[in-house]
Motif scaffolding. Structure first.
Motif, PDB file in Angstrom:
ATOM      1  N   LEU A 199      23.454  75.604  56.190  1.00  0.00           N
ATOM      2  CA  LEU A 199      22.329  75.914  57.071  1.00  0.00           C
ATOM      3  C   LEU A 199      21.073  75.125  56.731  1.00  0.00           C
ATOM      4  O   LEU A 199      20.231  74.872  57.598  1.00  0.00           O
ATOM      5  N   LEU A 200      20.950  74.709  55.480  1.00  0.00           N
ATOM      6  CA  LEU A 200      19.717  74.048  55.030  1.00  0.00           C
ATOM      7  C   LEU A 200      19.823  72.537  54.903  1.00  0.00           C
ATOM      8  O   LEU A 200      18.801  71.852  54.845  1.00  0.00           O
ATOM      9  N   ILE A 201      21.043  72.003  54.859  1.00  0.00           N
ATOM     10  CA  ILE A 201      21.227  70.608  54.472  1.00  0.00           C
ATOM     11  C   ILE A 201      20.510  69.623  55.381  1.00  0.00           C
ATOM     12  O   ILE A 201      19.974  68.607  54.929  1.00  0.00           O
ATOM     13  N   ASP A 202      20.453  69.896  56.677  1.00  0.00           N
ATOM     14  CA  ASP A 202      19.780  68.989  57.600  1.00  0.00           C
ATOM     15  C   ASP A 202      18.345  69.421  57.883  1.00  0.00           C
ATOM     16  O   ASP A 202      17.692  68.903  58.795  1.00  0.00           O
ATOM     17  N   ALA A 236      23.547  51.211  53.222  1.00  0.00           N
ATOM     18  CA  ALA A 236      23.045  49.863  52.966  1.00  0.00           C
ATOM     19  C   ALA A 236      23.097  49.570  51.469  1.00  0.00           C
ATOM     20  O   ALA A 236      22.968  50.470  50.638  1.00  0.00           O
ATOM     21  N   PRO A 237      23.329  48.296  51.086  1.00  0.00           N
ATOM     22  CA  PRO A 237      23.389  47.947  49.658  1.00  0.00           C
ATOM     23  C   PRO A 237      22.125  48.353  48.913  1.00  0.00           C
ATOM     24  O   PRO A 237      21.018  48.246  49.435  1.00  0.00           O
ATOM     25  N   PRO A 272      20.607  60.024  46.100  1.00  0.00           N
ATOM     26  CA  PRO A 272      19.706  59.549  47.145  1.00  0.00           C
ATOM     27  C   PRO A 272      19.384  60.665  48.142  1.00  0.00           C
ATOM     28  O   PRO A 272      20.046  61.713  48.141  1.00  0.00           O
ATOM     29  N   GLU A 273      18.404  60.446  48.982  1.00  0.00           N
ATOM     30  CA  GLU A 273      18.122  61.361  50.091  1.00  0.00           C
ATOM     31  C   GLU A 273      18.579  60.685  51.378  1.00  0.00           C
ATOM     32  O   GLU A 273      18.097  59.611  51.726  1.00  0.00           O
ATOM     33  N   THR A 274      19.512  61.296  52.081  1.00  0.00           N
ATOM     34  CA  THR A 274      20.110  60.677  53.264  1.00  0.00           C
ATOM     35  C   THR A 274      19.880  61.470  54.542  1.00  0.00           C
ATOM     36  O   THR A 274      20.387  61.090  55.601  1.00  0.00           O
ATOM     37  N   MET A 275      19.118  62.531  54.474  1.00  0.00           N
ATOM     38  CA  MET A 275      18.920  63.401  55.633  1.00  0.00           C
ATOM     39  C   MET A 275      18.318  62.637  56.808  1.00  0.00           C
ATOM     40  O   MET A 275      17.328  61.918  56.665  1.00  0.00           O
ATOM     41  N   GLY A 276      18.938  62.794  57.978  1.00  0.00           N
ATOM     42  CA  GLY A 276      18.397  62.245  59.208  1.00  0.00           C
ATOM     43  C   GLY A 276      18.545  60.746  59.384  1.00  0.00           C
ATOM     44  O   GLY A 276      18.102  60.194  60.392  1.00  0.00           O
ATOM     45  N   ARG A 277      19.180  60.059  58.434  1.00  0.00           N
ATOM     46  CA  ARG A 277      19.326  58.612  58.515  1.00  0.00           C
ATOM     47  C   ARG A 277      20.707  58.246  59.059  1.00  0.00           C
ATOM     48  O   ARG A 277      21.676  58.972  58.854  1.00  0.00           O
ATOM     49  N   THR A 278      20.809  57.127  59.743  1.00  0.00           N
ATOM     50  CA  THR A 278      22.093  56.681  60.264  1.00  0.00           C
ATOM     51  C   THR A 278      22.979  56.199  59.121  1.00  0.00           C
ATOM     52  O   THR A 278      22.488  55.880  58.026  1.00  0.00           O
ATOM     53  N   ALA A 295      32.390  61.624  59.238  1.00  0.00           N
ATOM     54  CA  ALA A 295      31.087  60.979  59.050  1.00  0.00           C
ATOM     55  C   ALA A 295      30.859  59.889  60.083  1.00  0.00           C
ATOM     56  O   ALA A 295      29.728  59.700  60.572  1.00  0.00           O
ATOM     57  N   GLU A 296      31.914  59.179  60.443  1.00  0.00           N
ATOM     58  CA  GLU A 296      31.772  58.049  61.357  1.00  0.00           C
ATOM     59  C   GLU A 296      31.671  58.463  62.814  1.00  0.00           C
ATOM     60  O   GLU A 296      31.315  57.644  63.665  1.00  0.00           O
ATOM     61  N   PHE A 297      31.967  59.711  63.124  1.00  0.00           N
ATOM     62  CA  PHE A 297      31.810  60.213  64.492  1.00  0.00           C
ATOM     63  C   PHE A 297      30.606  61.143  64.653  1.00  0.00           C
ATOM     64  O   PHE A 297      30.088  61.293  65.754  1.00  0.00           O
ATOM     65  N   ALA A 298      30.154  61.781  63.570  1.00  0.00           N
ATOM     66  CA  ALA A 298      29.098  62.784  63.672  1.00  0.00           C
ATOM     67  C   ALA A 298      27.724  62.136  63.871  1.00  0.00           C
ATOM     68  O   ALA A 298      27.420  61.124  63.234  1.00  0.00           O
ATOM     69  N   PRO A 299      26.871  62.713  64.735  1.00  0.00           N
ATOM     70  CA  PRO A 299      25.500  62.209  64.871  1.00  0.00           C
ATOM     71  C   PRO A 299      24.690  62.528  63.618  1.00  0.00           C
ATOM     72  O   PRO A 299      24.974  63.507  62.919  1.00  0.00           O
TER      73      PRO A 299
END
Length: 447
Positions: A310-313, A443-444, A431-437, A140-144
C-alpha cells in the motif's frame, strides 16, 4: 466555439483502456500465482515433515536436506531460467517452467524414499527458480510506472498466502484427518494446473522484442497492451544489446548486483530459518506446541507485506527497505541476550520480527525487476534469486542443528547479525526508483 468529440472514438478509446486493464490484471494473476505455489511448497514441507519422518525414518541431516531441497533447486533454476528468459524470451519460459513444476508436483504422489522425495522437490525448485527469473521481469516490463511497485510487491503477498495456506492444509490433513503425507505434498498440483491454464495466450514482452531487434512486433504488442507504450519502446535508442553474465559485475551494474543479492540474502535467511520451523522453535521457548505462535508469525508477515504494498508507490522504496532491517535485528538481539525472558516477551519479539522483516522482504522482488536493464533483467533477477536461496537454504538446513548444538540465544544473535549486514548494504546501495520508468531505473550507474 466548442467542439464535440466523436462518440465512436471516445467509446473505442474506453474499450481499449478496459482491455489493457483486463490484460494487466490477468498478467498480474499469472505472475503472482507463481509466487503463491512457491510459498505453498515451502510451507507444506515444514508442516508435513514430521509425518514424512515417521514413515521414512530420516536422520536430522536428511530432514534438513529435504526441507531445503526446493531452495537448492531454486539456486540452480534462477540463473538458468534467467539466462534462458533473456535469450529465448519471457513468454516460452513462463509456460515451460510451470509445466516442469507440475511434473514434479505429480511425482510427489509416488515417493517411496527420502532421497526420492529430495530429488522430486529439487526438480520443483528448479522450476520455481526459473519462475522468479521470468515472472518478475515480465510483470515489470508491462506494468506502468505508477503501479509497478504495488503490482510486483503483490507477489510477496501471495507468497505468504501460499505459505500460510500450506500450513493450514498440512495441519488439517495430517494432524486432524490423518491423510497420507504424499497426498498432502501433492496438493500443490491443483493451484499449479489452474495457473498453467491462465497463462495461455499471454504476449511476449515488448522490451525483450525491442532488444532483439524485432521492432515492428514490439510496437504492435506495446500499443495493444501497455498503458505507456512509448516508454517500453525505449525511444531514447539504446539499440540492440546482447546480455552477458559479465555485465552483472561490470562498472555499470555491479552496484545493482551487489545490492539485490546481499539485501535479498539477508532478508530471507533469518525468516526461512525461523518461519519454516516456527512451531518447533516457539515450543523450544516454552510457548506450548507453538502452532498458534507460528500462525501469528506468518499472519503478521502477511500484514507487513500488505502494508508495504500500500505504501511502496507513495513513500518510496528506501523507506520500506532500510529501517525495517534494523528493527528486525534489534528484536532478535533481545531474544538472544535475554535467555530468561518471559514467553510473552519472546513471542512479541518474534511477531515484531516477522512484521518488520516482511515489510522489507516485499521489496526483494521489486528491485531486481527495476534496476537491471532488459538484456540482463532475467539473468540479474535469477542471480539475486540464487544468492538469496543460498541464505534460505542455509537457514532452513542449519536451524535445527543450531538450536540443538549452539542453543537458541546464539542462534538468534547470528540471525540478528545477518539482518545488520543487510541493513548496512542497503543503507549504502539501495536506490530510489519510485515513479521512474524502467529506462530510468535501469540506466547504467558508474561509481
Amino acid at each position: 466555439m466548442t467542439t464535440t468529440s466523436d462518440p465512436g472514438a471516445v467509446g473505442e478509446n474506453a474499450r481499449i483502456r478496459m482491455d489493457k486493464r483486463r490484460f494487466l490484471t490477468k498478467l498480474t494473476v499469472a505472475s503472482v500465482g507463481g509466487m503463491f505455489i512457491d510459498g505453498y511448497i515451502l510451507g507444506i514441507i515444514g508442516n508435513a515433515i514430521g509425518a514424512v519422518n515417521d514413515e521414512l525414518g530420516m536422520s536430522l541431516f536428511m530432514e534438513g536436506l529435504t526441507g531445503a531441497a526446493a531452495l537448492i533447486g531454486i539456486f540452480f533454476g534462477g540463473p538458468l531460467g534467467g539466462w534462458l528468459a533473456d535469450k529465448l524470451g519471457r513468454k516460452p519460459l513462463f509456460t515451460i517452467d510451470l509445466g516442469l513444476f507440475i511434473v514434479g508436483s505429480v511425482l510427489q504422489f509416488f515417493v517411496d524414499s527420502a532421497w526420492h522425495l529430495f530429488f522430486v522437490r529439487l526438480l520443483m525448485g528448479v522450476a520455481i527458480g526459473a519462475e522468479y527469473s521470468v515472472g518478475w521481469p515480465l510483470l515489470a516490463e508491462f506494468a506502468p510506472a505508477r503501479l509497478r511497485g504495488r503490482l510486483m510487491s503483490l507477489s510477496e503477498v501471495f507468497w505468504y498466502l501460499g505459505f500460510m495456506l500450506a500450513s493450514a492444509v498440512a495441519y488439517v490433513l495430517v494432524a486432524v484427518a490423518d491423510v497420507d503425507w504424499r497426498i498432502v505434498l501433492g496438493t500443490s498440483t491443483v493451484p499449479a494446473v489452474v495457473l498453467f491454464v491462465i497463462r495461455f495466450g499471454l504476449p511476449e514482452s515488448p522490451r525483450w522484442l525491442m532488444n532483439k531487434g524485432r521492432t515492428a512486433e514490439a510496437r504492435r504488442v506495446a500499443h495493444a497492451y501497455l498503458e505507456e507504450p512509448e516508454d517500453a519502446l525505449d525511444p531514447g535508442g539504446v539499440g540492440v544489446r546482447k546480455g552477458t553474465f559479465g555485465m552483472l559485475f561490470s562498472r555499470d551494474y555491479w552496484r545493482a548486483t551487489t545490492f539485490t543479492s546481499v539485501f535479498w540474502f539477508c532478508a530471507v535467511t533469518p525468516y526461512f530459518a525461523i518461519a519454516t520451523f516456527a512451531a518447533s522453535v516457539l515450543a523450544d521457548y516454552g510457548l506450548g506446541d507453538g502452532l498458534v505462535g507460528a500462525l501469528g508469525i506468518n499472519g503478521l508477515a502477511l500484514a507487513g507485506v500488505v502494508i508495504s504494498l500500500l505504501l511502496i508507490d507513495r513513500i518510496g522504496r528506501r523507506k520500506l527497505t532500510i529501517p525495517q532491517q534494523w528493527v528486525s535485528a534489534a528484536v532478535l538481539v533481545v531474544i538472544g541476550l535475554w535467555p530468561g525472558a518471559p514467553s510473552s516477551v519472546v513471542l512479541i519479539c518474534f511477531l515484531v520480527f516477522a512484521f518488520a522483516n516482511a515489510m522489507c522482504t516485499a521489496l526483494t522482488g521489486v528491485y531486481p525487476g527495476e534496476i537491471f536493464p532488459t538484456e540482463i533483467r532475467g539473468l540479474g533477477t535469477g542471480f539475486a534469486t540464487a544468492i538469496s536461496r543460498i541464505g534460505a537454504g542455509i537457514g532452513t538446513f542449519l536451524l535445527p542443528w543450531s538450536m540443538h548444538a549452539l542453543g537458541g540465544g546464539t542462534t538468534m544473535l547470528i540471525a540478528a547479525a545477518v539482518c545488520v549486514a543487510g541493513a548496512l548494504v542497503s543503507q549504502v546501495l539501495a536506490p530510489e526508483t519510485m515513479g521512474r520508468t524502467l529506462s530510468e531505473t535501469s540506466a547504467p550507474h558508474r561509481a
